[in-house]
Design a protein around this motif. Sequence first.
Motif, PDB file in Angstrom:
ATOM      1  N   GLU A 136       0.954  -1.494  -0.100  1.00 53.17           N
ATOM      2  CA  GLU A 136       0.034  -0.156  -0.341  1.00 53.17           C
ATOM      3  C   GLU A 136       1.071   1.597   0.050  1.00 53.17           C
ATOM      4  OE1 GLU A 136      -2.879  -0.337   3.282  1.00 53.17           O
ATOM      5  OE2 GLU A 136      -3.797  -1.930   2.102  1.00 53.17           O
ATOM      6  N   THR A 137       1.917   1.116  -0.417  1.00 53.65           N
ATOM      7  CA  THR A 137       2.435   2.464  -1.136  1.00 53.65           C
ATOM      8  C   THR A 137       2.165   2.555  -2.319  1.00 53.65           C
ATOM      9  OG1 THR A 137       4.352   1.766  -1.155  1.00 53.65           O
ATOM     10  CG2 THR A 137       3.878   2.124   1.098  1.00 53.65           C
ATOM     11  N   PHE A 138       3.235   3.435  -3.224  1.00 52.74           N
ATOM     12  CA  PHE A 138       3.574   4.507  -4.311  1.00 52.74           C
ATOM     13  C   PHE A 138       5.006   4.015  -4.466  1.00 52.74           C
ATOM     14  CE2 PHE A 138       2.993   8.416  -3.041  1.00 52.74           C
ATOM     15  CZ  PHE A 138       4.152   8.840  -3.373  1.00 52.74           C
ATOM     16  N   SER A 139       5.124   4.586  -5.944  1.00 50.32           N
ATOM     17  CA  SER A 139       6.720   4.823  -6.075  1.00 50.32           C
ATOM     18  C   SER A 139       6.147   5.617  -7.637  1.00 50.32           C
ATOM     19  CB  SER A 139       7.379   3.763  -6.776  1.00 50.32           C
ATOM     20  OG  SER A 139       7.714   2.600  -6.142  1.00 50.32           O
ATOM     21  N   CYS A 140       6.897   6.204  -8.235  1.00 51.88           N
ATOM     22  CA  CYS A 140       7.233   7.004  -8.625  1.00 51.88           C
ATOM     23  C   CYS A 140       7.706   7.093  -9.930  1.00 51.88           C
ATOM     24  CB  CYS A 140       7.485   8.862  -8.665  1.00 51.88           C
ATOM     25  SG  CYS A 140       7.678  10.311  -9.869  1.00 51.88           S
ATOM     26  N   VAL A 141       8.387   6.360 -11.503  1.00 50.09           N
ATOM     27  CA  VAL A 141       8.653   6.487 -12.526  1.00 50.09           C
ATOM     28  C   VAL A 141       8.402   7.736 -13.335  1.00 50.09           C
ATOM     29  CG1 VAL A 141       8.197   4.345 -11.800  1.00 50.09           C
ATOM     30  CG2 VAL A 141       7.099   5.419 -13.768  1.00 50.09           C
ATOM     31  N   TRP A 142       9.217   7.538 -14.475  1.00 48.75           N
ATOM     32  CA  TRP A 142       8.812   8.800 -15.418  1.00 48.75           C
ATOM     33  C   TRP A 142       9.199   7.917 -17.010  1.00 48.75           C
ATOM     34  CZ3 TRP A 142      13.059  11.166 -18.711  1.00 48.75           C
ATOM     35  CH2 TRP A 142      13.809  10.628 -18.876  1.00 48.75           C
ATOM     36  N   ALA A 143       8.932   8.599 -17.562  1.00 52.83           N
ATOM     37  CA  ALA A 143       8.582   7.820 -19.051  1.00 52.83           C
ATOM     38  C   ALA A 143       9.586   9.141 -19.463  1.00 52.83           C
ATOM     39  CB  ALA A 143       7.919   7.195 -19.531  1.00 52.83           C
ATOM     40  N   ARG A 144      10.166   9.569 -20.828  1.00 51.03           N
ATOM     41  CA  ARG A 144      10.292  10.017 -21.879  1.00 51.03           C
ATOM     42  C   ARG A 144       9.196  10.743 -23.020  1.00 51.03           C
ATOM     43  NH1 ARG A 144      14.684  13.218 -23.544  1.00 51.03           N
ATOM     44  NH2 ARG A 144      15.671  11.604 -21.861  1.00 51.03           N
ATOM     45  N   PHE A 145       8.634  11.894 -22.838  1.00 53.04           N
ATOM     46  CA  PHE A 145       7.572  11.697 -23.633  1.00 53.04           C
ATOM     47  C   PHE A 145       7.697  12.017 -24.720  1.00 53.04           C
ATOM     48  CE2 PHE A 145       4.884  15.125 -26.068  1.00 53.04           C
ATOM     49  CZ  PHE A 145       3.608  14.621 -25.724  1.00 53.04           C
ATOM     50  N   ASP A 146       6.942  11.712 -25.437  1.00 58.99           N
ATOM     51  CA  ASP A 146       7.531  11.266 -27.221  1.00 58.99           C
ATOM     52  C   ASP A 146       5.311  11.430 -28.404  1.00 58.99           C
ATOM     53  OD1 ASP A 146       6.725  10.257 -30.077  1.00 58.99           O
ATOM     54  OD2 ASP A 146       8.650   8.850 -29.185  1.00 58.99           O
TER      55      ASP A 146
END
Length: 217
Positions: free
Chosen positions: A97-107
């Motif tokens: 019941e926790t979250f992680s933060c990810v990122w993706a390169r915008f396309d």
Amino acid sequence: MNRLEKIDPQTWHRREHFEHYRTRVPCTYAITTEIDVTAMRSALKRSSRKTYIAQVWALASVVNQRQEFRLSLDDDGEPAIWDGLHPAFTVFNDANETFSCVWARFDDDFGRFHDEAAELLLKHRYATSMFPQGSLPPNVFDVSSLPWTDFTGFTLQIAKGWAHFQPIFTLGRYIERAGRTLLPLAVQIHHAAADGFHTARLINDLRALVAEPDWID
């Protein structure tokens, strides 16, 4: 898209507003609204694309169209504009019941962005660290999702956040009303970066984009 373009303070039309809300009356504001996503939802049902990723891409698309939402400070503390921003978004770990933060390169191509983001969400769905990819790059904006509830208001209280100019978006659970599907959306923004006019225009850009979801394949 990792380059900051300096702003000439002598010719910048928002210089006075920027300095006022940066130094004299530093403040952020939030707008909460509902986005009609009926057409987008129908298009997604006919495809294999994931709803959350489509929401994130749509936000990234309209953010990158407007330079006021790509405002930042350069190494000298002076206002500058990123030539592009990438979305950082949450992935929930059901087990703890926790979250992680990810990122993706915008396309600009939704299909390419979707495939990269889907792989990230799958890879990190059981992550236990908050940032499993390591430190976020400086040119990201944040998207959070609350699919467990709808809401009519949402405000973040950011201590000492007066140098954070990128927008922060929060998404809620769909609402069904009069045969339409509505998405609660909260936008938090530094007043030095954008006025209510600019945020309203961004919201209208988003409404237009999801109303014509021919970008979903």
